[in-house]
Enzyme design. Structure first.
Site, PDB file in Angstrom:
ATOM      1  N   ASP A   1       0.844  -1.198   0.000  1.00 59.33           N
ATOM      2  CA  ASP A   1       0.000   0.000   0.000  1.00 59.33           C
ATOM      3  C   ASP A   1       0.877   1.245   0.000  1.00 59.33           C
ATOM      4  O   ASP A   1       2.014   1.213   0.473  1.00 59.33           O
ATOM      5  CB  ASP A   1      -0.855   0.068   1.273  1.00 59.33           C
ATOM      6  CG  ASP A   1      -1.831  -1.078   1.384  1.00 59.33           C
ATOM      7  OD1 ASP A   1      -2.131  -1.711   0.356  1.00 59.33           O
ATOM      8  OD2 ASP A   1      -2.286  -1.314   2.516  1.00 59.33           O
TER       9      ASP A   1
HETATM   10  N1  URA Z   1      -1.371  -5.812   4.007  1.00 60.94           N
HETATM   11  C1  URA Z   1      -1.838  -4.556   3.952  1.00 60.94           C
HETATM   12  O1  URA Z   1      -2.886  -4.251   4.485  1.00 60.94           O
HETATM   13  N2  URA Z   1      -1.126  -3.655   3.261  1.00 60.94           N
HETATM   14  C2  URA Z   1       0.048  -3.927   2.659  1.00 60.94           C
HETATM   15  O2  URA Z   1       0.675  -3.040   2.068  1.00 60.94           O
HETATM   16  C3  URA Z   1       0.519  -5.241   2.751  1.00 60.94           C
HETATM   17  C4  URA Z   1      -0.200  -6.177   3.430  1.00 60.94           C
END
Ligand code: URA
Length: 242
Positions: A110
């Protein structure tokens, strides 16, 4: 051994159009073992040490196709062209954005997650890493908004936890508590926003998320956020261990 015409090799690495790299060669700016290669049509065997032996405008040749790197992704940088904000590709040398085959991220983090992100131009390797069959683990350091209740480790380990909008339970997740608002989780699959959604389902909220390990490969402590390192074959193999 695969061989490519010099103009094709350099154009594919982003040094310019075939005509432009022909000009570089003619000007004596492309050298192999110190000797100018003036004929851009000559075929160059893609030997593993070619990047160390060839120079373009006095600098070592970029890594040949088949590259895999680890990036320490900073916060606020996105893996997806569909999101607003700077892209992880902007952290690589400008020329590398013109490579063919192009570099892709191996899965995604993310925008507001930091840590270890692999990138490669090797499609087969990418699929081997993200394939559910490979079950390559991913480890995250989690900072929570509220103290842990105490039952989270067992719920995550149960293999019965369901995320909202899904009909298949999560594979067991290993969780270690570091202190009431910090824990480490290891996933053996990768669902959309999985860590954030898991803790939302547990009545908590993820304030900060950092990935420090993919399979047996750890983010080195001396790799600052925003920087990357090319991986050697031995390091790539560790991704599939552990
Ligand atoms: N889980 C999440 O919520 N975000 C990420 O970036 C990776 C795993």
């Amino acid at each position: 051994m695969k061989a490519l015409r010099l103009d094709r090799l350099l154009a594919n690495l982003g040094y310019g159009s075939r005509r432009e790299v022909e000009g570089l060669a003619r000007a004596g700016l492309v050298r192999l073992d110190g000797q100018a290669l003036r004929d851009a049509s000559q075929r160059i065997p893609l030997e593993p040490d070619l990047s160390a032996r060839m120079t373009v405008q006095g600098e070592a040749l970029d890594p040949l196709p088949g590259v895999c790197l680890m990036l320490h992704k900073p916060l606020g940088v996105t893996c997806s062209h569909k999101e607003v904000g700077p892209l992880v590709y902007s952290l690589l040398p400008e020329r590398w954005r013109r490579r063919d085959p192009a570099l892709s991220t191996v899965g995604r983090l993310d925008k507001e997650t930091s840590g270890l992100l692999l990138m490669t131009d090797d499609g087969a390797l990418l699929h081997r890493i993200i394939s559910p069959k490979a079950k390559v683990s991913k480890r995250y350091r989690v900072t929570l908004a509220r103290p842990l209740q105490g039952d989270e480790t067992a719920i995550l380990a149960s293999g019965e936890m369901m995320l909202e909008g899904e009909d298949k339970p999560l594979l067991p997740v290993e969780m270690e508590t570091d202190d009431p608002t910090h824990c480490t989780v290891t996933l053996h699959e990768g669902r959309y926003h999985q860590v954030r959604r898991m803790f939302a389902a547990l009545g908590n909220h993820v304030d900060a998320l950092h990935r420090d390990r993919v399979g047996g490969l750890a983010l080195p402590a001396d790799l600052p956020a925003g920087e990357f390192r090319i991986l050697g074959p031995g390091e790539i193999a560790t991704v599939f261990e552990g």
